[in-house]
Write a protein that holds these residues in place. Structure first.
Motif, PDB file in Angstrom:
ATOM      1  N   PRO A 104       0.830  -1.202   0.000  1.00 56.06           N
ATOM      2  CA  PRO A 104       0.000   0.000   0.000  1.00 56.06           C
ATOM      3  C   PRO A 104       0.872   1.264   0.000  1.00 56.06           C
ATOM      4  CG  PRO A 104      -0.354  -1.310   2.002  1.00 56.06           C
ATOM      5  CD  PRO A 104       0.750  -1.945   1.255  1.00 56.06           C
ATOM      6  N   ALA A 105       0.305   2.375  -0.462  1.00 55.92           N
ATOM      7  CA  ALA A 105       1.016   3.660  -0.459  1.00 55.92           C
ATOM      8  C   ALA A 105       0.797   4.364   0.877  1.00 55.92           C
ATOM      9  CB  ALA A 105       0.502   4.527  -1.604  1.00 55.92           C
ATOM     10  N   TYR A 106       1.818   5.114   1.309  1.00 53.40           N
ATOM     11  CA  TYR A 106       1.725   5.835   2.590  1.00 53.40           C
ATOM     12  C   TYR A 106       2.006   7.325   2.402  1.00 53.40           C
ATOM     13  CZ  TYR A 106       1.700   1.200   4.601  1.00 53.40           C
ATOM     14  OH  TYR A 106       1.368  -0.084   4.911  1.00 53.40           O
ATOM     15  N   PRO A 107       1.195   8.011   1.554  1.00 49.73           N
ATOM     16  CA  PRO A 107       1.495   9.419   1.273  1.00 49.73           C
ATOM     17  C   PRO A 107       1.402  10.313   2.504  1.00 49.73           C
ATOM     18  CG  PRO A 107      -0.650   8.792   0.382  1.00 49.73           C
ATOM     19  CD  PRO A 107       0.003   7.537   0.841  1.00 49.73           C
ATOM     20  N   TRP A 108       0.624   9.922   3.500  1.00 46.30           N
ATOM     21  CA  TRP A 108       0.431  10.788   4.664  1.00 46.30           C
ATOM     22  C   TRP A 108       1.671  10.861   5.553  1.00 46.30           C
ATOM     23  CZ3 TRP A 108      -2.359   6.260   3.870  1.00 46.30           C
ATOM     24  CH2 TRP A 108      -2.025   5.183   4.685  1.00 46.30           C
ATOM     25  N   ARG A 162       3.499  14.228   6.569  1.00 46.57           N
ATOM     26  CA  ARG A 162       3.029  15.222   7.541  1.00 46.57           C
ATOM     27  C   ARG A 162       4.045  15.362   8.683  1.00 46.57           C
ATOM     28  NH1 ARG A 162      -1.973  11.425   9.605  1.00 46.57           N
ATOM     29  NH2 ARG A 162      -0.746  10.006  10.859  1.00 46.57           N
ATOM     30  N   PRO A 215      -3.810  -3.438  -4.963  1.00 45.15           N
ATOM     31  CA  PRO A 215      -3.412  -2.493  -3.911  1.00 45.15           C
ATOM     32  C   PRO A 215      -3.806  -1.049  -4.210  1.00 45.15           C
ATOM     33  CG  PRO A 215      -1.502  -3.236  -5.159  1.00 45.15           C
ATOM     34  CD  PRO A 215      -2.651  -4.056  -5.621  1.00 45.15           C
ATOM     35  N   GLU A 216      -4.011  -0.739  -5.513  1.00 44.84           N
ATOM     36  CA  GLU A 216      -4.383   0.649  -5.853  1.00 44.84           C
ATOM     37  C   GLU A 216      -5.733   1.014  -5.259  1.00 44.84           C
ATOM     38  OE1 GLU A 216      -3.670  -1.708  -7.971  1.00 44.84           O
ATOM     39  OE2 GLU A 216      -2.159  -1.083  -9.437  1.00 44.84           O
ATOM     40  N   THR A 262      -6.624   0.828  -2.280  1.00 50.92           N
ATOM     41  CA  THR A 262      -6.528   1.337  -0.915  1.00 50.92           C
ATOM     42  C   THR A 262      -6.872   2.818  -0.900  1.00 50.92           C
ATOM     43  OG1 THR A 262      -4.635  -0.107  -0.707  1.00 50.92           O
ATOM     44  CG2 THR A 262      -5.043   1.406   1.116  1.00 50.92           C
ATOM     45  N   LEU A 303      -6.727   6.605   0.170  1.00 48.88           N
ATOM     46  CA  LEU A 303      -5.504   7.260   0.621  1.00 48.88           C
ATOM     47  C   LEU A 303      -5.673   7.959   1.964  1.00 48.88           C
ATOM     48  CD1 LEU A 303      -3.924   8.542  -2.686  1.00 48.88           C
ATOM     49  CD2 LEU A 303      -3.388   6.527  -1.319  1.00 48.88           C
ATOM     50  N   PRO A 338      -5.241   7.226   6.213  1.00 45.63           N
ATOM     51  CA  PRO A 338      -4.544   6.241   7.037  1.00 45.63           C
ATOM     52  C   PRO A 338      -5.439   5.146   7.605  1.00 45.63           C
ATOM     53  CG  PRO A 338      -3.882   8.474   7.636  1.00 45.63           C
ATOM     54  CD  PRO A 338      -4.965   8.610   6.632  1.00 45.63           C
ATOM     55  N   SER A 350      -5.861   1.799   5.685  1.00 45.25           N
ATOM     56  CA  SER A 350      -4.681   1.165   5.113  1.00 45.25           C
ATOM     57  C   SER A 350      -4.640  -0.321   5.509  1.00 45.25           C
ATOM     58  CB  SER A 350      -3.451   1.899   5.626  1.00 45.25           C
ATOM     59  OG  SER A 350      -2.299   1.320   5.125  1.00 45.25           O
ATOM     60  N   TYR A 351      -4.027  -1.131   4.665  1.00 44.27           N
ATOM     61  CA  TYR A 351      -3.977  -2.580   4.893  1.00 44.27           C
ATOM     62  C   TYR A 351      -3.466  -2.923   6.291  1.00 44.27           C
ATOM     63  CZ  TYR A 351      -2.817  -7.497   4.289  1.00 44.27           C
ATOM     64  OH  TYR A 351      -2.747  -8.848   4.453  1.00 44.27           O
TER      65      TYR A 351
END
Lengths: 243, 544
Positions: free
Chosen positions: A139-143, A146, B105-106, B108, B110, B112, B115-116
């Protein structure tokens, strides 16, 4: 035997006592000696504790559940040593509370990830894994870009010190300053930080921006520190190869 | 829920509700923000809601007569079954969604919370503690009363146990979404939730043992041995594994006192025995009651019951270290864990065999009655997954299977095939009884559910066997030049078809669970007046 049980099952508290005794034996035999046999954990002389910034990154690693897909335990098997690096020693995680050995490798093991990739790679990968590895399923973690919450930085060190991790009062008092300094290579405080934690630690603007302390700084600082807190694993493996 | 309480009991219940709201207020005021404040707010909400319900009943309802003591106390059991089904849909639903994220996975979102890594413990805790735990507590109350011929030894404490336990589950699930976790697998909730669970659990034990002491039957029936072992050993495991020092009393964060290799050993001593005493012992208690009742056959062998019970209680506690083969855990502990894991096959198969042999003479019922078929399949899967478990604990086998999806497949053959199947069998036996009916409202839906569950389990387990063995072999493959054949990401790519198949399997299983929840809802809503004259306590109750 049957007669004994025939009578036991008529006494509720007898059954309760028997269950507690019978169930306790296994744990006592296997766990208690781990605290008393000295060879179980040999703490390497060069082992250092995590810096405040790395520790903050470790807490984020836990918060996001990274341990569910990434182990930090290289087993003593040839292919794992070839793929990841020297097998893990008990001493390496002697101060890890909790341990993050993991149980599943949906992604690769991270016990030797420190120094393997650049900071910029980690930042790009965490923000959007498929930008770096097109078929990645992470998964992406863009946050993570911060600002880092710093409320607990000192208390975390103090609590761990109380449990036996070698943080001294000086380290606890300066935890916040040290956390900032580690991501600001040009600041005056870096020399104190290095004096406290040794010159093996990475002092860089991990997220590329020295002006702001972000969660990304902490996570990347932590990832780059994994497996670098001691050289013991490397030394032991090269000795075994040599002999 | 208040109909069966006397005025005096309603006063006590009101005090407890207000006390819960007050406890929540203290938590919220101390923490001020973050996850602990939110959880304080939840306690306030639950406490106030209960206070309103109980307080309102002080004026509007008539007190129950003395004749309430001539019935079993089934109202809390009904609540427990409802919560079981709610958590089944939530926990399995999150599981299917997570399975989809593994090849997509896309998808998910965005932010927090979804999240997985944060959702994953919502799935595990939701199904183990929410679904499994509620089923265990509810059925234990049912079985305990029927096998002791005594009414539960308390009017309020069963409600306290169930509501308190569900508050713990709710704290756990919402905490994970906010990033609050200890990271210990299957023991993720933070210190205050852990302390709360100890309070709930001690109440549960006290209620259980007090009822047991009121029994009319001189012998304690085997189902109760297992429920007792479940209650006692889970308490020991929970307390030892969760000892932690909070960073402050006003924050959710804490650090465990155990570190490194000792922490790993205690974690997997806990983890494997959560499987043993939460996911096995308690459900064996369920099996030992509901299977013979449904089949109308006595347990095949009393001796085998004794052998398997003490075998399970003794051997299981040694087995946890097989989770740590080839790691930095001392070799002798690994070897002990492996040895006892293999020996565990004896009591495990003794239990499974005893259950299956009990069906001798009732095989036509297995053919015709989907409910009994659920229980039969549960016993078969119990036998299969314990065999697989012993096999996977052998060191060289483990070198291939560990860290792969084979482990996940193994766990689900146990949880879907054994645990969930026996729960559904018990639910389909219980719910008509509690609703004063002979059958479920939609008998045909039970049949549908059965085949959805079987198909789902088989697709899930077979696809992850393939996934795990494939990936394990790819990781250790060398080419002719002595270099590793595959990069890690190549082995991930090879998993994608299996991940898609397992999502389908999970979805089928979830569809069955939803069908079950709807069926139960309709059945409970169309409750009838059918009374079983023999289904009543024989024990004289002390004056209350």
């Amino acid at each position: 035997m049957l007669k004994l049980h025939y009578n036991l099952e008529k006494i509720s508290m007898g059954l309760v006592g028997a269950i507690i005794v019978v169930a306790s034996i296994g744990g006592l035999v296997e766990i208690a000696p781990l605290f008393t046999i000295d060879e179980t954990v040999e703490i390497p002389d060069d082992l250092r504790p995590h810096t405040p910034l790395e520790l903050a990154g470790r807490e984020i690693y836990i918060r996001e559940g990274c341990y569910a897909c990434h182990s930090q335990m290289v087993r003593s098997l040839a292919d794992e040593i070839d793929r990841y690096g020297p097998y893990s020693l008990a001493g390496e995680s002697a101060w890890d509370r909790p341990m993050l050995w993991g149980s599943k490798r949906t992604g690769p093991d991270l016990a030797r990830v420190g120094g393997k990739y650049s900071d910029a790679w980690h930042v790009a990968h965490l923000v959007d894994p498929r930008q770096v590895i097109p078929v990645s399923i992470m998964p992406a973690y863009p946050w993570l870009m911060r600002p880092l919450g710093t409320e607990l930085v000192e208390r975390n060190l103090a609590t761990l010190a109380g449990l036996g991790v070698p943080y001294d009062q000086d380290m606890i008092d300066n935890a916040l300053v040290d956390a900032r300094a580690q991501s600001q290579p040009d600041s005056d405080a870096t020399s104190d930080l290095i004096a406290r934690y040794g010159d093996d630690i990475a002092v860089r603007a991990f997220d590329g921006n020295p002006r702001q302390l972000t969660e990304m700084d902490a996570v990347v600082a932590y990832l780059q520190s994994i497996g670098t807190l001691t050289d013991a694993a490397k030394t032991i493996l090269s000795q075994e190869d040599g002999s | 829920m208040t109909d069966t309480l006397t005025l005096e009991e309603r006063r006590i219940a009101l005090c407890l509700s207000v006390a819960l709201a007050f406890l929540g207020l203290i938590m919220a005021a101390a923490a001020q923000r973050g996850v602990m404040a939110l959880h304080g707010g939840m306690a306030i909400a639950v406490g106030l809601a209960l206070a309103f319900i109980v307080g309102g009943s002080m004026y509007s309802n008539i007190e129950p007569g003395r004749d309430r003591l001539t019935h079993y106390y089934d109202a809390p059991i009904k609540f427990g079954i409802i919560m079981t089904l709610v958590w089944a849909v939530v926990g399995m639903g999150v599981g299917v969604w997570l399975a989809a994220l593994m090849f997509w996975p896309e998808a998910t979102p965005l932010w927090p919370a979804t999240s997985y890594g944060r959702l994953r413990p919502v799935h595990t805790s939701g199904v183990i503690f929410g679904f499994g735990g509620n089923a265990l507590i509810a059925t234990s109350f049912y079985v305990l009363q029927r096998t002791t011929r005594a009414r539960l030894a308390g009017a309020i404490s069963p409600w306290f146990v169930l509501i308190g336990y569900n508050l713990f589950c709710l704290w756990a699930a919402t905490g994970y979404l906010m990033g609050s976790t200890q990271s210990k697998e299957y023991a993720e909730p933070e210190w205050y939730a852990d302390i709360w669970l100890v309070v709930v659990w001690l109440t549960y034990f006290t209620l259980y043992i007090r009822t047991l002491m009121r029994r009319v039957e001189p012998h304690i029936y085997v189902a109760n041995w297992y429920y007792l072992a479940f209650i006692l050993v889970v308490a020991i495991l929970h307390i030892v594994n969760n000892i932690a020092i909070p960073v402050s009393w006003t924050h959710a964060e804490s650090f465990p006192v155990w570190a490194g290799v000792q922490d790993a050993m205690i974690q997997w001593w806990y983890g494997h025995n959560a499987v043993a005493f939460f996911l096995t012992a308690g459900f064996l208690g369920m099996l030992y009651y509901f299977l013979p009742v449904r089949a109308q056959r006595p347990i095949w062998s009393y001796r085998l019951s004794i052998l398997s019970f003490w075998g399970i209680v003794f051997f299981y506690m040694w087995a946890g270290s097989h989770h740590l083969h080839y790691t930095a855990l001392p070799y002798w502990v690994q070897t002990l864990g492996m040895t006892f894991s293999v020996m565990l096959l004896v009591p495990s198969w003794a239990s499974a065999g005893n259950a299956i042999a009990t069906l001798n003479g009732a095989w036509h019922k297995v053919r015709d009655d989907a409910t009994l078929r659920f229980m039969f399949v549960a016993a078969v899967f119990y036998g299969l997954s314990t065999f697989e478990g012993s096999f996977l604990a052998i060191r060289p086998v483990n070198s291939l299977s560990h860290y792969t999806d084979w482990t996940v497949g193994h766990v689900h053959s146990g949880t879907l095939g054994w645990v969930a199947m026996i729960v559904f069998g018990a639910i389909y036996t219980l719910v008509p009884k509690l609703s004063g009916r002979e059958h479920m409202a939609w008998p045909q839906a039970v049949e549908w559910h059965f085949w959805l569950a079987i198909a789902g389990t088989l697709i899930y387990v077979v696809s992850l066997w393939n996934a795990g063995i494939t990936q394990g072999l790819m990781w250790r493959a060398y080419d002719e030049n002595g270099a590793l054949s595959y990069s890690f990401i190549e082995t991930v790519e090879a998993m994608l078809p299996y991940y898609a198949a397992r999502t389908l399997g999970g979805a089928l299983f979830l569809a069955g669970a939803i069908l079950c929840a709807l069926n139960c809802r309709v059945t409970m809503r169309t409750a009838a007046e059918r009374v079983d004259a023999t289904d009543r306590p024989l024990a004289l109750q002390p004056a209350e």
